[in-house]
Design a protein around this motif. Structure first.
Motif: not given
Length: 104
Positions: A72-86
């Protein structure tokens, strides 16, 4: 549990509670179940979200993986990427002078 961000200017955004609460705290809003981000508060919220540490979001798709690689991909999604839609929602709502609400 999820948070639903709503605005008359955009489509709704669903986000996991943990991520939504972290982003709301970062922009200085209470992570209560209900809230509002007014157009007057949006410039400061945008600055706060854009200042998050992490990689710059990109529109390019990730590189394709080898089909035999079952790891599996082990790349964590950082908070900055999670903020992009907002961030995009705030920019659109700000241009339309519409508030963003959640929990209503």
């Amino acid at each position: 549990m999820t948070f639903k961000f709503k605005s008359q200017a955009t489509s709704d955004i669903l986000m996991l509670s943990a991520h939504a609460q972290a982003l709301l705290q970062h922009i200085g809003k209470s992570s209560d179940a209900k809230g509002i981000l007014t157009p007057e508060e949006m410039p400061a919220a945008l600055n706060a979200l854009k200042s998050l540490a992490g990689e710059e979001p990109s529109a390019e798709p990730p590189a394709s993986r080898d089909k035999q690689d079952d790891q599996p991909d082990e790349v964590a999604v950082d908070l900055r990427r999670r903020a992009w839609p907002l961030i995009q929602m705030i920019e659109t709502a700000q241009a339309a002078k519409e508030p963003i609400v959640w929990g209503v």
